[in-house]
Design a protein around this motif. Sequence first.
Motif, PDB file in Angstrom:
ATOM      1  N   GLN A 141      28.402  -6.218   6.401  1.00 41.12           N
ATOM      2  CA  GLN A 141      29.364  -5.135   6.480  1.00 41.12           C
ATOM      3  C   GLN A 141      28.829  -3.933   7.259  1.00 41.12           C
ATOM      4  OE1 GLN A 141      32.544  -5.422   5.373  1.00 41.12           O
ATOM      5  NE2 GLN A 141      31.852  -7.524   5.137  1.00 41.12           N
ATOM      6  N   ASN A 150      30.866  -1.334   9.619  1.00 40.82           N
ATOM      7  CA  ASN A 150      32.276  -1.330   9.275  1.00 40.82           C
ATOM      8  C   ASN A 150      32.482  -0.496   8.015  1.00 40.82           C
ATOM      9  OD1 ASN A 150      34.960  -1.938   9.524  1.00 40.82           O
ATOM     10  ND2 ASN A 150      34.815  -3.880   8.427  1.00 40.82           N
ATOM     11  N   TYR A 208      43.660  -3.290   7.131  1.00 38.26           N
ATOM     12  CA  TYR A 208      42.545  -4.193   6.860  1.00 38.26           C
ATOM     13  C   TYR A 208      42.971  -5.655   6.876  1.00 38.26           C
ATOM     14  CZ  TYR A 208      44.265  -4.618   2.000  1.00 38.26           C
ATOM     15  OH  TYR A 208      45.028  -4.849   0.889  1.00 38.26           O
ATOM     16  N   LYS A 215      37.333  -6.821   7.234  1.00 41.91           N
ATOM     17  CA  LYS A 215      37.473  -6.006   8.439  1.00 41.91           C
ATOM     18  C   LYS A 215      38.483  -4.898   8.195  1.00 41.91           C
ATOM     19  CE  LYS A 215      36.553  -5.147  12.810  1.00 41.91           C
ATOM     20  NZ  LYS A 215      35.193  -4.717  13.233  1.00 41.91           N
TER      21      LYS A 215
END
Length: 251
Positions: A20, A23, A35, A235
């Motif tokens: 991660q 992000n 997302y 994401k």
Amino acid sequence: MRGFIVFGLLLATIVNGISQEGNTVLNRPLKNINYMSVNTRLGYGIGKPSMNSDNNWTVRASVISYFGLGYNFVIKNNWGFDAQINQEIGKFTYGNEGPEFQSGYSTTGVEIGVKKSLYKKSDDTFFIRAAFGYNFLVIANDNNTSLNADGEIIYTYSTSSNASNMYVLPELCYQFRFPSGNHILDFSVGYKYALSDVATVDMTFLDSGNLNEQNSSNLTGRFIGASVRYSFLFKGFEKNDPTKRKVDNHF
């Protein structure tokens, strides 16, 4: 369904290992970002086939189980879109003054859903979801004959698939986000309405000295259900506020 669950656990393990770093958007309140996530879903429902009978044959309502894997894209915790692949299994008990047998179906299908939050809250909120699905694989091929102690036939039945079918699924849901930010649970209740029957059970009861009792039962694929869906956010996207401009100080 066991294979679906194993694949879902493997998918969750792989996705959970995605880094991660870079992000940090996912740490923001969901109402501020768009997302993407992947999900697994497990649910149970109560359904009862229709029964065409003018004699003593009956069928009981039974538990229907379903499992799914999918992908979600959600816009600022307000509108969301998802695609799922699902497996569903239903098994029902038929009886006639003593003799009983079970028959049912298994389906595999794809589903497209749209969700709309009822309250645009930061993370946790109620929302409604409407989905349309297509079962491209229906398996229903049970058949059997029961004999008494003298070797005489008591009853016989056969189950046949009605091939592919379509359905709609409205749901009321509640979304809960864990403090870690990447994990979401959805709790939902809904009604699955199949647009055509999934399968048909034909049965014959042989009553000594009387006419044979012949009946049919349509496995409708309709039920009231409740499910839990786990989503892993991998994401996030956030546009910079155009009103915020960097000001340089000059001396």
